[in-house]
Design a protein around this motif. Structure first.
Motif, PDB file in Angstrom:
ATOM      1  N   ASN A 248       0.838  -1.191   0.000  1.00  0.00           N
ATOM      2  CA  ASN A 248       0.000   0.000   0.000  1.00  0.00           C
ATOM      3  C   ASN A 248       0.880   1.251   0.000  1.00  0.00           C
ATOM      4  OD1 ASN A 248       0.730   0.706   2.719  1.00  0.00           O
ATOM      5  ND2 ASN A 248      -0.841  -0.691   3.512  1.00  0.00           N
ATOM      6  N   GLU A 249       0.246   2.404  -0.089  1.00  0.00           N
ATOM      7  CA  GLU A 249       0.988   3.658  -0.242  1.00  0.00           C
ATOM      8  C   GLU A 249       1.929   3.921   0.933  1.00  0.00           C
ATOM      9  OE1 GLU A 249       0.075   8.458  -0.891  1.00  0.00           O
ATOM     10  OE2 GLU A 249      -1.535   6.969  -1.048  1.00  0.00           O
ATOM     11  N   GLN A 250       1.456   3.660   2.149  1.00  0.00           N
ATOM     12  CA  GLN A 250       2.282   3.898   3.335  1.00  0.00           C
ATOM     13  C   GLN A 250       3.470   2.939   3.373  1.00  0.00           C
ATOM     14  OE1 GLN A 250       0.175   3.513   7.035  1.00  0.00           O
ATOM     15  NE2 GLN A 250       1.876   4.266   8.266  1.00  0.00           N
ATOM     16  N   GLU A 251       3.248   1.688   2.995  1.00  0.00           N
ATOM     17  CA  GLU A 251       4.329   0.694   2.982  1.00  0.00           C
ATOM     18  C   GLU A 251       5.369   1.024   1.924  1.00  0.00           C
ATOM     19  OE1 GLU A 251       1.467  -3.000   4.521  1.00  0.00           O
ATOM     20  OE2 GLU A 251       1.900  -2.710   2.385  1.00  0.00           O
ATOM     21  N   ARG A 252       4.924   1.504   0.769  1.00  0.00           N
ATOM     22  CA  ARG A 252       5.875   1.892  -0.283  1.00  0.00           C
ATOM     23  C   ARG A 252       6.708   3.080   0.169  1.00  0.00           C
ATOM     24  NH1 ARG A 252       1.503   1.051  -3.836  1.00  0.00           N
ATOM     25  NH2 ARG A 252       1.229   3.294  -4.094  1.00  0.00           N
ATOM     26  N   ALA A 253       6.080   4.006   0.919  1.00  0.00           N
ATOM     27  CA  ALA A 253       6.801   5.196   1.362  1.00  0.00           C
ATOM     28  C   ALA A 253       7.939   4.837   2.324  1.00  0.00           C
ATOM     29  CB  ALA A 253       5.831   6.170   2.028  1.00  0.00           C
ATOM     30  N   LYS A 254       7.791   3.745   3.085  1.00  0.00           N
ATOM     31  CA  LYS A 254       8.806   3.347   4.051  1.00  0.00           C
ATOM     32  C   LYS A 254       9.804   2.339   3.482  1.00  0.00           C
ATOM     33  CE  LYS A 254       7.737   2.647   8.332  1.00  0.00           C
ATOM     34  NZ  LYS A 254       7.125   2.119   9.580  1.00  0.00           N
ATOM     35  N   SER A 255       9.589   1.886   2.250  1.00  0.00           N
ATOM     36  CA  SER A 255      10.462   0.877   1.662  1.00  0.00           C
ATOM     37  C   SER A 255      11.727   1.517   1.100  1.00  0.00           C
ATOM     38  CB  SER A 255       9.722   0.125   0.552  1.00  0.00           C
ATOM     39  OG  SER A 255       9.492   0.993  -0.559  1.00  0.00           O
ATOM     40  N   GLN A 256      12.730   0.683   0.816  1.00  0.00           N
ATOM     41  CA  GLN A 256      13.959   1.140   0.165  1.00  0.00           C
ATOM     42  C   GLN A 256      14.222   0.285  -1.069  1.00  0.00           C
ATOM     43  OE1 GLN A 256      14.461   0.398   3.808  1.00  0.00           O
ATOM     44  NE2 GLN A 256      13.554   2.428   4.004  1.00  0.00           N
ATOM     45  N   THR A 257      14.698   0.938  -2.129  1.00  0.00           N
ATOM     46  CA  THR A 257      15.017   0.251  -3.375  1.00  0.00           C
ATOM     47  C   THR A 257      16.500   0.400  -3.659  1.00  0.00           C
ATOM     48  OG1 THR A 257      12.796   0.718  -4.244  1.00  0.00           O
ATOM     49  CG2 THR A 257      14.469   0.039  -5.832  1.00  0.00           C
ATOM     50  N   TYR A 258      17.142  -0.702  -4.063  1.00  0.00           N
ATOM     51  CA  TYR A 258      18.572  -0.718  -4.339  1.00  0.00           C
ATOM     52  C   TYR A 258      18.830  -1.365  -5.698  1.00  0.00           C
ATOM     53  CZ  TYR A 258      18.546  -0.489   0.803  1.00  0.00           C
ATOM     54  OH  TYR A 258      18.297  -0.156   2.103  1.00  0.00           O
ATOM     55  N   THR A 259      20.021  -1.155  -6.226  1.00  0.00           N
ATOM     56  CA  THR A 259      20.464  -1.881  -7.415  1.00  0.00           C
ATOM     57  C   THR A 259      21.853  -2.456  -7.145  1.00  0.00           C
ATOM     58  OG1 THR A 259      21.445   0.092  -8.423  1.00  0.00           O
ATOM     59  CG2 THR A 259      19.159  -0.418  -9.009  1.00  0.00           C
ATOM     60  N   PHE A 260      22.159  -3.569  -7.795  1.00  0.00           N
ATOM     61  CA  PHE A 260      23.501  -4.128  -7.725  1.00  0.00           C
ATOM     62  C   PHE A 260      23.796  -4.862  -9.029  1.00  0.00           C
ATOM     63  CE2 PHE A 260      20.865  -7.626  -6.251  1.00  0.00           C
ATOM     64  CZ  PHE A 260      21.471  -8.757  -6.751  1.00  0.00           C
ATOM     65  N   ASP A 261      25.076  -4.994  -9.345  1.00  0.00           N
ATOM     66  CA  ASP A 261      25.518  -5.700 -10.545  1.00  0.00           C
ATOM     67  C   ASP A 261      25.992  -7.089 -10.167  1.00  0.00           C
ATOM     68  OD1 ASP A 261      25.101  -3.839 -12.696  1.00  0.00           O
ATOM     69  OD2 ASP A 261      26.679  -2.614 -11.803  1.00  0.00           O
ATOM     70  N   TYR A 262      25.357  -8.084 -10.708  1.00  0.00           N
ATOM     71  CA  TYR A 262      25.635  -9.485 -10.395  1.00  0.00           C
ATOM     72  C   TYR A 262      26.608 -10.042 -11.430  1.00  0.00           C
ATOM     73  CZ  TYR A 262      24.366 -14.419  -9.460  1.00  0.00           C
ATOM     74  OH  TYR A 262      24.365 -15.757  -9.142  1.00  0.00           O
ATOM     75  N   PRO A 263      27.850 -10.384 -11.037  1.00  0.00           N
ATOM     76  CA  PRO A 263      28.832 -10.852 -12.012  1.00  0.00           C
ATOM     77  C   PRO A 263      28.558 -12.272 -12.466  1.00  0.00           C
ATOM     78  CG  PRO A 263      29.754 -10.970  -9.810  1.00  0.00           C
ATOM     79  CD  PRO A 263      28.395 -10.319  -9.674  1.00  0.00           C
ATOM     80  N   ARG A 264      29.004 -12.590 -13.655  1.00  0.00           N
ATOM     81  CA  ARG A 264      28.828 -13.941 -14.186  1.00  0.00           C
ATOM     82  C   ARG A 264      29.546 -14.967 -13.321  1.00  0.00           C
ATOM     83  NH1 ARG A 264      27.349 -16.466 -18.836  1.00  0.00           N
ATOM     84  NH2 ARG A 264      26.738 -14.470 -19.725  1.00  0.00           N
ATOM     85  N   SER A 265      30.722 -14.611 -12.808  1.00  0.00           N
ATOM     86  CA  SER A 265      31.475 -15.519 -11.946  1.00  0.00           C
ATOM     87  C   SER A 265      32.308 -14.699 -10.977  1.00  0.00           C
ATOM     88  CB  SER A 265      32.373 -16.448 -12.770  1.00  0.00           C
ATOM     89  OG  SER A 265      33.260 -15.705 -13.576  1.00  0.00           O
ATOM     90  N   SER A 266      32.614 -15.291  -9.823  1.00  0.00           N
ATOM     91  CA  SER A 266      33.406 -14.612  -8.804  1.00  0.00           C
ATOM     92  C   SER A 266      33.819 -15.638  -7.758  1.00  0.00           C
ATOM     93  CB  SER A 266      32.611 -13.476  -8.152  1.00  0.00           C
ATOM     94  OG  SER A 266      31.408 -13.958  -7.592  1.00  0.00           O
ATOM     95  N   LEU A 267      34.904 -15.331  -7.038  1.00  0.00           N
ATOM     96  CA  LEU A 267      35.346 -16.217  -5.962  1.00  0.00           C
ATOM     97  C   LEU A 267      34.368 -16.202  -4.794  1.00  0.00           C
ATOM     98  CD1 LEU A 267      39.189 -15.498  -5.868  1.00  0.00           C
ATOM     99  CD2 LEU A 267      38.075 -17.622  -6.577  1.00  0.00           C
ATOM    100  N   MET A 268      33.772 -15.050  -4.514  1.00  0.00           N
ATOM    101  CA  MET A 268      32.796 -14.913  -3.448  1.00  0.00           C
ATOM    102  C   MET A 268      31.630 -14.083  -3.942  1.00  0.00           C
ATOM    103  SD  MET A 268      34.391 -11.942  -0.942  1.00  0.00           S
ATOM    104  CE  MET A 268      32.778 -11.536  -0.275  1.00  0.00           C
ATOM    105  N   ASN A 269      30.467 -14.295  -3.360  1.00  0.00           N
ATOM    106  CA  ASN A 269      29.288 -13.500  -3.717  1.00  0.00           C
ATOM    107  C   ASN A 269      28.404 -13.367  -2.484  1.00  0.00           C
ATOM    108  OD1 ASN A 269      28.292 -16.116  -3.605  1.00  0.00           O
ATOM    109  ND2 ASN A 269      28.050 -16.291  -5.816  1.00  0.00           N
TER     110      ASN A 269
END
Length: 276
Positions: A225-246
């Motif tokens: 709902n509108e109140q829940e969206r107002a308190k939420s947080q949105t992030y982005t990240f880049d997911y590599p094809r391969s890595s030693l750790m993730n």
């Protein structure tokens, strides 16, 4: 150690030390960065609590990437030298047919391509997620009973949910009490940690939303709902094809309600990822 949560921040995934930036401001718009097709839901408090993710030691010699291998090859490094580097450092390269064809077109020697195929890191299929929940003050129930963590994965939205009331009523294996009192105010933080693996099949940029809701049946961020969206947080990240750790870390903060002292209020979140 993740610092006490006061405002949501993000560490973008890089092969260097994490870089923190601010999340998207304000409430998410109706046009959310999540597919509207299939969803898959996971109850994260049912994850095996016996072992938290191991502590990684960052290597001084990170794995080679496709771009670095191409640059070194075009700079005149001998194939034998490049093969030795790959053997010693591994290669976070795209060893698929398309990836090898791209390297060949860039002029990378056939013996180097063979080394990439032999010593390349396996493609990532999931990431480790460490969840930390901090409850500041003395209360009993959460105002918004369910914490949600949404992540897009191609045409699929993966939904991770935790029942806060159930979490607080049980004995948790990894639970501590943190004293953050000062001269004027006594502050006790109840900290609960648990970990699991998040399936993630598509590479590149992903969107994450962290939100609290009273509803136990949400399957998509658009249902907030509108109140829940107002308190939420949105992030982005880049997911590599391969890595030693993730390894990704999610912290959610709750604080005693100023009026209803027996209830917890969701204060916000912090999300960061680190690759190597």
């Amino acid at each position: 150690m993740i610092a006490q949560l006061l405002a949501a921040t993000l560490a973008l995934a890089t092969t260097q030390a994490p870089v923190r930036v601010s999340p998207a401001g304000g409430a998410p718009q109706l046009s959310l960065p999540f597919p509207s097709g299939d969803t898959q839901t996971y109850n994260i408090i049912q994850w095996d609590p016996n072992q938290l993710p191991r502590i990684y030691e960052r290597s001084d010699q990170l794995p080679l990437t496709d771009e670095e291998l191409t640059k070194l090859s075009q700079a005149g490094f001998e194939p034998a030298q490049l093969v030795k580097m790959i053997e010693e450092r591994r290669c976070a390269c795209d060893a698929s047919a398309d990836g090898l064809i791209k390297l060949k077109k860039a002029g990378v020697n056939a013996s180097v391509l063979a080394a990439v195929s032999r010593h390349g890191l396996a493609p990532n299929r999931e990431l480790e997620l460490l969840v930390t929940m901090d409850f500041t003050g003395e209360s009993r129930v959460a105002r918004e009973t369910f914490l949600y963590f949404f992540v897009d994965d191609g045409d699929l939205t993966r939904v991770f949910t935790a029942n806060i009331s159930e979490l607080l009523q049980r004995r948790n294996r990894h639970e501590t009490s943190v004293d953050r009192s000062d001269i004027l105010v006594a502050r006790t933080v109840r900290r609960v940690q648990f970990a699991g693996r998040v399936p993630l099949k598509t590479y590149g940029k992903h969107s994450v939303m962290v939100a609290a809701s009273a509803s136990p049946t949400l399957t998509h961020p658009s249902q907030l709902n509108e109140q829940e969206r107002a308190k939420s947080q949105t992030y982005t990240f880049d997911y590599p094809r391969s890595s030693l750790m993730n390894l990704c870390r999610l912290t959610a903060g709750y604080r005693r309600d100023a009026v209803l002292a027996y209830k917890w209020n969701f204060e916000g979140s912090r999300f960061e990822c680190e690759w190597n």
